[in-house]
Scaffold this motif. Structure first.
Motif, PDB file in Angstrom:
ATOM      1  N   VAL A 325       0.840  -1.203   0.000  1.00  0.00           N
ATOM      2  CA  VAL A 325       0.000   0.000   0.000  1.00  0.00           C
ATOM      3  C   VAL A 325       0.872   1.248   0.000  1.00  0.00           C
ATOM      4  O   VAL A 325       0.606   2.222  -0.721  1.00  0.00           O
ATOM      5  N   ALA A 326       1.932   1.227   0.805  1.00  0.00           N
ATOM      6  CA  ALA A 326       2.825   2.386   0.850  1.00  0.00           C
ATOM      7  C   ALA A 326       3.503   2.624  -0.493  1.00  0.00           C
ATOM      8  O   ALA A 326       3.749   3.771  -0.886  1.00  0.00           O
ATOM      9  N   GLU A 327       3.802   1.551  -1.211  1.00  0.00           N
ATOM     10  CA  GLU A 327       4.464   1.681  -2.511  1.00  0.00           C
ATOM     11  C   GLU A 327       3.469   1.884  -3.655  1.00  0.00           C
ATOM     12  O   GLU A 327       3.886   2.054  -4.801  1.00  0.00           O
ATOM     13  N   LYS A 328       2.157   1.816  -3.339  1.00  0.00           N
ATOM     14  CA  LYS A 328       1.094   2.013  -4.337  1.00  0.00           C
ATOM     15  C   LYS A 328       1.231   1.044  -5.512  1.00  0.00           C
ATOM     16  O   LYS A 328       1.090   1.421  -6.679  1.00  0.00           O
ATOM     17  N   ARG A 329       1.495  -0.209  -5.195  1.00  0.00           N
ATOM     18  CA  ARG A 329       1.609  -1.251  -6.214  1.00  0.00           C
ATOM     19  C   ARG A 329       0.262  -1.967  -6.298  1.00  0.00           C
ATOM     20  O   ARG A 329      -0.040  -2.866  -5.508  1.00  0.00           O
ATOM     21  N   GLU A 352      -5.242  -5.112  11.963  1.00  0.00           N
ATOM     22  CA  GLU A 352      -5.500  -5.773  10.685  1.00  0.00           C
ATOM     23  C   GLU A 352      -6.639  -5.085   9.933  1.00  0.00           C
ATOM     24  O   GLU A 352      -6.583  -4.944   8.703  1.00  0.00           O
ATOM     25  N   SER A 353      -7.666  -4.638  10.661  1.00  0.00           N
ATOM     26  CA  SER A 353      -8.759  -3.908  10.010  1.00  0.00           C
ATOM     27  C   SER A 353      -8.255  -2.611   9.399  1.00  0.00           C
ATOM     28  O   SER A 353      -8.672  -2.225   8.290  1.00  0.00           O
ATOM     29  N   ARG A 354      -7.343  -1.950  10.094  1.00  0.00           N
ATOM     30  CA  ARG A 354      -6.787  -0.698   9.564  1.00  0.00           C
ATOM     31  C   ARG A 354      -6.020  -0.954   8.270  1.00  0.00           C
ATOM     32  O   ARG A 354      -6.150  -0.196   7.296  1.00  0.00           O
ATOM     33  N   VAL A 355      -5.235  -2.027   8.235  1.00  0.00           N
ATOM     34  CA  VAL A 355      -4.460  -2.335   7.029  1.00  0.00           C
ATOM     35  C   VAL A 355      -5.391  -2.684   5.868  1.00  0.00           C
ATOM     36  O   VAL A 355      -5.177  -2.247   4.726  1.00  0.00           O
ATOM     37  N   ILE A 356      -6.441  -3.452   6.154  1.00  0.00           N
ATOM     38  CA  ILE A 356      -7.388  -3.818   5.089  1.00  0.00           C
ATOM     39  C   ILE A 356      -8.098  -2.579   4.553  1.00  0.00           C
ATOM     40  O   ILE A 356      -8.267  -2.407   3.333  1.00  0.00           O
ATOM     41  N   ASP A 357      -8.523  -1.686   5.454  1.00  0.00           N
ATOM     42  CA  ASP A 357      -9.184  -0.450   5.008  1.00  0.00           C
ATOM     43  C   ASP A 357      -8.233   0.411   4.176  1.00  0.00           C
ATOM     44  O   ASP A 357      -8.637   1.008   3.163  1.00  0.00           O
ATOM     45  N   ALA A 358      -6.976   0.473   4.607  1.00  0.00           N
ATOM     46  CA  ALA A 358      -5.996   1.255   3.847  1.00  0.00           C
ATOM     47  C   ALA A 358      -5.781   0.661   2.461  1.00  0.00           C
ATOM     48  O   ALA A 358      -5.636   1.388   1.468  1.00  0.00           O
ATOM     49  N   LEU A 363      -6.598   1.012  -3.421  1.00  0.00           N
ATOM     50  CA  LEU A 363      -7.102   0.535  -4.710  1.00  0.00           C
ATOM     51  C   LEU A 363      -8.128   1.496  -5.295  1.00  0.00           C
ATOM     52  O   LEU A 363      -8.158   1.735  -6.512  1.00  0.00           O
ATOM     53  N   THR A 364      -8.965   2.069  -4.421  1.00  0.00           N
ATOM     54  CA  THR A 364      -9.958   3.035  -4.904  1.00  0.00           C
ATOM     55  C   THR A 364      -9.282   4.274  -5.482  1.00  0.00           C
ATOM     56  O   THR A 364      -9.664   4.779  -6.552  1.00  0.00           O
ATOM     57  N   ALA A 365      -8.258   4.777  -4.781  1.00  0.00           N
ATOM     58  CA  ALA A 365      -7.553   5.967  -5.260  1.00  0.00           C
ATOM     59  C   ALA A 365      -6.824   5.695  -6.571  1.00  0.00           C
ATOM     60  O   ALA A 365      -6.828   6.524  -7.491  1.00  0.00           O
ATOM     61  N   ILE A 366      -6.199   4.530  -6.658  1.00  0.00           N
ATOM     62  CA  ILE A 366      -5.485   4.191  -7.895  1.00  0.00           C
ATOM     63  C   ILE A 366      -6.459   4.053  -9.054  1.00  0.00           C
ATOM     64  O   ILE A 366      -6.202   4.525 -10.173  1.00  0.00           O
TER      65      ILE A 366
END
Length: 546
Positions: A325-329, A352-358, A363-366
């Motif tokens: 997510v940090a690398e936007k891959r 884990e919920s925070r990571v899934i939401d992020a 994916l939505t932003a990309i």
């Protein structure tokens, strides 16, 4: 050849002697000489002041031996020369490292039986009159063994001497089935000694080996841990027959079986939460039958190991997802997110919920950025002149197709526009000319990397030395410059190449025949010499003014 009392005429044996006995010719204390020179030095220091003999119990002549040290071959024992200076003659039959195994068996067995409070007698030929070193008969008040070191004497079963067979002594299948097992013996070299190991061979089972200290003397004779297991399995009572309609399990046993099934199901479905719940309940269950309790304990140990392994793998999965997510891959995020949601379907921590939401947000932003990029490319193509440059059109349509592929579902309206631009390029190109069908290389591949950033970008406004910005994602930079930034560099290079190109012969008017440029001379042998010289002169003038 030489004469030996008791054996007559014997032939000298030139093989190297590796074993001897200590202190006297009748000694039963064997020694094995190391073959390496450095080990022989240690051996000599250890037995300094001792004497070595070609023992009679080894089948030797009884003469004294000395040690021979070599660096280019194996060290060995050797006889002292005869009084007349000639080589000593000895008819000893066996001289290798295993030639004293019967004495090593005697020493090991005597020490082992003494540890069990028994005193034994030993015979190296036996009642069968075996060759010296082939068998060792061991007798003590409560038992007797016959060790067969080779096949010289066939083993006899059930005659009061329990056979112990060497590795080279065969045994048939019927004997193994009838007797349940047979004993084996082997001797392993350890330094300057030989270590005795006892094996148990059973039908359809590999031979299990044990140190002599692990063996015992029972009413059945020699016994190893493997023998005890075999006897226990053969002597176990037959299981009780099951009667339909009767359930002998207690409530605790029934619950124990349910827990075992639940744990198995949890592992098959990779449910860590269910496995942890079962493992917490197992130790609290009391009153279970001993056999089921053993199964519960084993399942609990295995389950805890599995949980620890799965928790580690789950932690690594979410760490990888967070990094992606940090690398936007997008591709990696999508793949890992699918596994993360599967792992968190039963229970999910706040982290884990925070990571899934992020990941969902990423994916939505990309997807939004890619959709915006597609719209921008469509708008740019709509603003092209009616008769655009074909190369530019191809490049832009290629970017459009790539953006449409990355955007995924783009809707029927935009899909129709993309297909229209694809068809327009295909029809505008017309019939392919020689070399036209080749794919044009991307502009950033036509310019060396060190020149990418030497100019200001007219598209995004990046100054010299700065990377170009992504059009649809402010703050993000492109890995390669915009084509608008590179095209002037390519055009300048082409112009320079054109200005440096020499004049060709048919680009000048022929002074002799008056043929215009691009027209060939009237001669059949090629251009006139004067036309060639004129083209060279124009080239020299061109270089002088450039």
């Amino acid at each position: 050849m030489s004469w030996d009392e008791g054996r007559g005429l014997v032939q000298a044996d030139r093989r190297r002697i590796q074993t001897a006995v200590l202190s006297s010719a009748e000694s039963e204390e064997p020694l094995m000489l190391p073959m390496e020179a450095i080990e022989l030095d240690v051996f000599r220091h250890r037995y300094e002041g001792e004497t070595f003999w070609c023992g009679t119990l080894l089948g030797g002549c009884g003469g004294q031996l000395t040690t021979k040290l070599y660096t280019d071959r194996a060290c060995h024992f050797a006889h002292h020369p005869a009084p007349d200076g000639l080589p000593h003659e000895c008819g000893r039959r066996a001289r290798g490292v295993n030639s004293a195994d019967h004495l090593y068996v005697r020493s090991a067995a005597a020490a082992w039986l003494a540890g069990h409070g028994e005193q034994a007698s030993f015979d190296y030929t036996g009642s069968a009159g075996a060759p010296l070193g082939s068998v060792v008969d061991i007798r003590w008040p409560r038992g007797a063994l016959r060790v067969h070191l080779d096949q010289a004497v066939a083993p006899v079963w059930d005659d009061g001497l329990e056979p112990v067979l060497g590795l080279g002594v065969p045994v048939d299948r019927d004997t193994l089935i009838r007797r349940w097992y047979v004993h084996r013996i082997r001797l392993d070299s350890e330094g300057t000694s030989r270590r005795v190991r006892i094996g148990t061979e059973a039908f359809a089972r590999p031979t299990e080996w044990f140190a002599l200290e692990e063996c015992e003397v029972t009413e059945r004779g020699l016994s190893t841990p493997a023998v005890q297991r075999i006897v226990q399995a053969r002597s176990a009572a037959a299981p009780a027959k099951w009667t339909p309609g009767q359930n002998t399990d207690t409530a605790q046993d029934t619950r124990a079986r349910e827990l075992l099934r639940k744990l198995l199901y949890a592992r098959r479905t990779e449910s860590i939460a269910l496995a942890e719940s079962v493992c917490r309940e197992m130790p609290e269950l009391a009153g279970v039958s001993p056999r089921l309790q053993e199964q519960l304990d084993a399942a609990l140990r295995s389950g805890l190991v599995w949980i620890e392994k799965e928790v580690g793998a789950r932690r690594g999965l979410f760490a990888s997802l967070e990094q992606a997510v940090a690398e936007k891959r997008a591709g990696k995020v999508k793949k890992l997110l699918r596994h993360a949601k599967t792992a968190a379907k039963d229970a999910c921590s706040e982290e884990e919920s925070r990571v899934i939401d992020a990941a969902d947000g990423c994916l939505t932003a990309i997807a939004a950025a890619r959709s915006k990029r597609l719209n921008t490319l469509l708008d740019d193509l709509d603003q092209l002149p009616p008769d655009p440059d074909l190369d530019v059109l191809r490049i832009k349509v290629r970017e459009l197709l790539r953006a449409a592929s990355e955007a995924g579902s783009i809707g029927p309206h935009r899909q129709a526009k993309v297909e229209a631009w694809r068809e327009r390029v295909r029809h505008t190109a017309g019939p392919l000319q020689p070399g036209q069908g080749k794919r044009l290389p991307q502009l950033h591949r036509q310019v060396t990397r060190k020149r990418w950033l030497e100019r200001r970008c007219p598209r995004c406004g990046a100054n010299s030395g700065q990377q170009c910005a992504v059009d649809t994602m402010p703050g993000e930079t492109r890995r390669v410059p915009h084509d608008e930034r590179l095209k002037p560099i390519i055009d300048e290079r082409r112009e320079q190449q054109r200005s440096r190109r020499p004049w060709r012969v048919y680009e000048v008017t022929c002074p002799d025949c008056g043929q215009e440029p691009e027209q060939r001379c009237t001669t059949s042998g090629g251009p006139h010499r004067s036309r060639v010289e004129l083209a060279k002169e124009y080239t020299r003038l061109k270089k002088a003014h450039s």
